[in-house]
Scaffold this motif. Sequence first.
Motif, PDB file in Angstrom:
ATOM      1  N   LYS A 159       0.840  -1.208   0.000  1.00 41.63           N
ATOM      2  CA  LYS A 159       0.000   0.000   0.000  1.00 41.63           C
ATOM      3  C   LYS A 159       0.869   1.250   0.000  1.00 41.63           C
ATOM      4  O   LYS A 159       0.555   2.245  -0.663  1.00 41.63           O
ATOM      5  CB  LYS A 159      -0.909  -0.025   1.232  1.00 41.63           C
ATOM      6  N   GLU A 160       1.973   1.217   0.731  1.00 40.84           N
ATOM      7  CA  GLU A 160       2.876   2.366   0.794  1.00 40.84           C
ATOM      8  C   GLU A 160       3.459   2.664  -0.585  1.00 40.84           C
ATOM      9  O   GLU A 160       3.589   3.823  -0.987  1.00 40.84           O
ATOM     10  CB  GLU A 160       4.006   2.072   1.789  1.00 40.84           C
ATOM     11  N   VAL A 161       3.820   1.623  -1.326  1.00 49.51           N
ATOM     12  CA  VAL A 161       4.373   1.802  -2.672  1.00 49.51           C
ATOM     13  C   VAL A 161       3.369   2.528  -3.565  1.00 49.51           C
ATOM     14  O   VAL A 161       3.736   3.380  -4.365  1.00 49.51           O
ATOM     15  CB  VAL A 161       4.745   0.431  -3.287  1.00 49.51           C
ATOM     16  N   LEU A 162       2.100   2.200  -3.412  1.00 45.58           N
ATOM     17  CA  LEU A 162       1.068   2.837  -4.230  1.00 45.58           C
ATOM     18  C   LEU A 162       0.756   4.243  -3.744  1.00 45.58           C
ATOM     19  O   LEU A 162       0.776   5.199  -4.526  1.00 45.58           O
ATOM     20  CB  LEU A 162      -0.205   1.989  -4.208  1.00 45.58           C
ATOM     21  N   GLU A 163       0.468   4.406  -2.462  1.00 47.20           N
ATOM     22  CA  GLU A 163      -0.209   5.602  -1.978  1.00 47.20           C
ATOM     23  C   GLU A 163       0.694   6.677  -1.394  1.00 47.20           C
ATOM     24  O   GLU A 163       0.243   7.813  -1.212  1.00 47.20           O
ATOM     25  CB  GLU A 163      -1.260   5.208  -0.931  1.00 47.20           C
ATOM     26  N   ASN A 164       1.930   6.364  -1.056  1.00 48.89           N
ATOM     27  CA  ASN A 164       2.795   7.389  -0.470  1.00 48.89           C
ATOM     28  C   ASN A 164       3.012   8.523  -1.481  1.00 48.89           C
ATOM     29  O   ASN A 164       3.516   8.298  -2.584  1.00 48.89           O
ATOM     30  CB  ASN A 164       4.144   6.774  -0.071  1.00 48.89           C
ATOM     31  N   GLU A 165       2.628   9.735  -1.113  1.00 49.15           N
ATOM     32  CA  GLU A 165       2.639  10.836  -2.068  1.00 49.15           C
ATOM     33  C   GLU A 165       3.991  11.521  -2.159  1.00 49.15           C
ATOM     34  O   GLU A 165       4.161  12.460  -2.949  1.00 49.15           O
ATOM     35  CB  GLU A 165       1.533  11.837  -1.724  1.00 49.15           C
ATOM     36  N   ARG A 166       4.955  11.039  -1.390  1.00 51.92           N
ATOM     37  CA  ARG A 166       6.313  11.585  -1.499  1.00 51.92           C
ATOM     38  C   ARG A 166       7.208  10.694  -2.343  1.00 51.92           C
ATOM     39  O   ARG A 166       8.041  11.191  -3.105  1.00 51.92           O
ATOM     40  CB  ARG A 166       6.914  11.760  -0.101  1.00 51.92           C
TER      41      ARG A 166
END
Length: 437
Positions: free
Chosen positions: A297-304
Amino acid sequence: MIDNVKPKEATAIINSLIGGVVPKIGVQHITVGRSEEIQAFISSLEDVKNGHSMVKFWIGDFGSGKSFMLHLLNTVALKQKFVVTNTDFTPDNRLYSNDGKAVALYSAIMDNIAIQTKSEGGALPTLLEKWIEQVIIKTANDHHIPLTDIRDEKHLVLIQNNIMTIINEITEVGGFDFGTVINKYYEGYIRSDEQLRRNALKWLKGEYRTKTEARQDLGVREVINDLNYYDMLKNFCKLFVSMGYSGFMINLDEAINLYKISTSTIREKNYEKILTIYNDCFQGKVANLFINFAGTKEVLENERRGLFSYHALKSRLETNKFETAEIRDFAQPVIRLLPLNQNEIFVLLIKLKAIFDFNYKTDIAVDQEDIRKFMEEMFNKPGASEFLTPREVIRDFLNILNILRQNPELDKLRLFGDVQISDERQNEISLDFIEEL
């Protein structure tokens, strides 16, 4: 519970899961709780068979079964007569680079090509020879040459001309060198020149690093590199379809390694390459190609640092706002893999116990009630709700079965109680990256 499991599959399943990795074969025997995802995938395969192309992103927490899902997709696609391949992003394999890392990904993709009769990979030579045989038979029929005579060296140039004609018809970018190298492969095939065949295969797998070396060995002007490898994948897709295969499916796991690229410019270039592939597939610029990405999920959604940091991807990959945990949309590009629930894990452990006994020709004294007790011990441990993954449950269960197999006098309940919970995610993502400007 284990109908039609082959001994080789049973061994692969047990050894792989104990090692904490997904088995390459036999995953269909241990699938639970993914029926809706699989049905949606089969529907997508039908679209790709019919000339469309597709990109899917399989997103889930660490240990939620992303890699397992990709291997399961392989099994399904092979039965649907797709050519498939499965590889991981690593620090040295990525979609965009200017130092050989992209062509290294291409080489890994080509190394792992599989078909139903060669499902563990390494099928590229088999496919080349099958295609060449099809050209030989067509040439014999078109020119009324007996099949017993067509492979004679006197017809070499005739076959090579036909190979080049067909390659030019089905390819767009890089077709001339592609056809020239396949002709060299055929020449080595007819003349039993193993070195020439190896050189041709080396070029097709992107393993030549200099144009000079390739020109000396094969007489071609170009090599497959970081800039043109994607065009070559599309050429291979067309080649496979021309042979009668349904399409070409490429599975790319461990997208966390794109997220971890420290240089923001290079990371964005990789995301730009994903965007190019996405647009090509959904705008009809390529046919019969199916590409799957897997990440957290972090790979997809992290906006940085994640895919959502690239605005054009974020606009394409945002979840259907009407989807909930109960109402799923499996037609969208992003498929979120929810963790297996405890009932599904219970069914899985029953299956694994049966496969374990089959593999070792034993009957460990662990019944369904014992499996319930084991799960109670696991899920009631401190930290279980936060850290426990299906992977850890499976591995601990199989490790206990192995101990009991070799030490039947031990108290299984005591072994259940000795299980410890650890955070397996600690090496998965480090958020303390230093941006290189």
